[in-house]
Scaffold this motif. Sequence first.
Motif, PDB file in Angstrom:
ATOM      1  N   TRP A 226       0.840  -1.199   0.000  1.00 42.74           N
ATOM      2  CA  TRP A 226       0.000   0.000   0.000  1.00 42.74           C
ATOM      3  C   TRP A 226       0.873   1.246   0.000  1.00 42.74           C
ATOM      4  N   HIS A 228       0.409   5.163   0.441  1.00 47.56           N
ATOM      5  CA  HIS A 228      -0.564   6.182   0.833  1.00 47.56           C
ATOM      6  C   HIS A 228      -0.373   7.443  -0.016  1.00 47.56           C
ATOM      7  N   GLN A 234      -3.026   7.497   5.176  1.00 47.85           N
ATOM      8  CA  GLN A 234      -4.479   7.710   5.210  1.00 47.85           C
ATOM      9  C   GLN A 234      -5.135   6.907   6.329  1.00 47.85           C
ATOM     10  N   TYR A 235      -4.517   5.796   6.702  1.00 52.67           N
ATOM     11  CA  TYR A 235      -4.987   4.952   7.794  1.00 52.67           C
ATOM     12  C   TYR A 235      -3.764   4.547   8.608  1.00 52.67           C
ATOM     13  N   SER A 236      -4.007   4.117   9.834  1.00 51.40           N
ATOM     14  CA  SER A 236      -2.897   3.629  10.655  1.00 51.40           C
ATOM     15  C   SER A 236      -2.335   2.345  10.060  1.00 51.40           C
ATOM     16  N   SER A 237      -1.060   2.074  10.327  1.00 56.08           N
ATOM     17  CA  SER A 237      -0.451   0.835   9.848  1.00 56.08           C
ATOM     18  C   SER A 237      -1.186  -0.382  10.388  1.00 56.08           C
ATOM     19  N   LYS A 239      -4.358  -0.697  11.101  1.00 52.51           N
ATOM     20  CA  LYS A 239      -5.600  -0.924  10.362  1.00 52.51           C
ATOM     21  C   LYS A 239      -5.323  -1.471   8.970  1.00 52.51           C
ATOM     22  N   VAL A 240      -4.286  -0.979   8.331  1.00 49.20           N
ATOM     23  CA  VAL A 240      -3.927  -1.474   7.003  1.00 49.20           C
ATOM     24  C   VAL A 240      -3.528  -2.946   7.089  1.00 49.20           C
ATOM     25  N   SER A 243      -6.336  -5.362   7.440  1.00 45.94           N
ATOM     26  CA  SER A 243      -7.253  -5.498   6.303  1.00 45.94           C
ATOM     27  C   SER A 243      -7.016  -6.791   5.522  1.00 45.94           C
ATOM     28  N   LEU A 268     -10.353  -0.469   1.947  1.00 42.67           N
ATOM     29  CA  LEU A 268     -10.108   0.780   2.664  1.00 42.67           C
ATOM     30  C   LEU A 268     -10.320   1.908   1.646  1.00 42.67           C
TER      31      LEU A 268
END
Length: 279
Positions: A226, A228, A234-237, A239-240, A243, A268
Motif C-alpha cells: 500500500w 498512501h 491515510q490509515y494507521s499501519s 488498520k492497514v 485489512s 479501505l
Amino acid sequence: MSTLQNKIDFVALISVNMANANGDPINGNRPRTDYNNYGEISDVCIKRKIRNRMQDQGYPIFVQSEDRCDDGLGSLSERASTTLKGIKNREEYTKKACETWLDVRAFGQVFAFKSKDSVSAGVRGPVSIHQAVSISPVDVQTLQITKSVNGDPGEKRSSDTMGNKHFVQFGLYLLKGSINVQLAEKTGFTEEDAQVVKECLRTLFVNDASAARPDGSMEVVKLFWWQHNCKDGQYSSAKVHRSVKVTLKDSDQIPSSVDDYAITVEALPGLEPEVIDGL
C-alpha cells in the motif's frame, strides 16, 4: 533522487513446507514457536534475507554475513573505518554512512566501535519489519540422523552416533511492515530504495537454500503493498495490516497447503493495495 514522499505499508504471506524457517539456537535449533505452537520467524532473520537480496542486486551493504562478504573486510568496525575514516562530525558521519550503504538507509544502524577513529552514532531507519507469525499452529517434526562417514582418521563410526533435524510440516506465515516518511527524510531513503525493498520481499528466498531450507520449501505467496497519498498515511499501519484476512476454509481441517486458506483484503476507501505474486 528525491526522498520518499508517501508512507508505505506492506504484508507478505510466506509458505513453509518441510523446512526449518528460523531455528532457535537456545532450543536445539528447532523452528521457533510460541507457547501456543504458532510458528515465528524473527524480524532479524527477515532483515538478513533482505540484505542478502540487496547484495544480490549489486547494492553496497554494511551488515554483511561472513559467507557473503564482498569487500574483504572482516568486521563492521573495519568496514566503517575504511569508508568513514577521518570524519569526526557525527552528522557528517551518519550522512556518509546512509549515502554509502542501502541497509543503513533502510534499517538504520548503531555505530559504536572501539577503534580510535570511530564516531559513536546511531541511525534510525524508516523500514520497520515485524516478526512473521503463522496463521495456524504448526506441527514441528524431528528426524534423527546417523553418521555415514568418519570425521577424523581412526575414528570409529557407529550407527548410534546420531543427530537431529527439525522442520515445520507446513505453515503459512504473515509478515507485516511499514516505511516511515519522516525517518526516510533523515536517512535519504528514496522511492527507488522502496522499490528495491519491494523486489527483495517478492524474491525473499532466492539464493537462500540450505539443508534446513531446500529450494522450493519456502515461498512468498503474495505481497500486498500500500502506498498512501500523504506522509502520515491515510490509515494507521495497524488498520492497514488488519485489512488482510486469512482464514481456514474448513476450521476443523489441519492445513497442509496454501489452498486450505481463504485470503481476502478488506476495502479501505481511497487506498488500494498492489497485489504481487512472490517468486
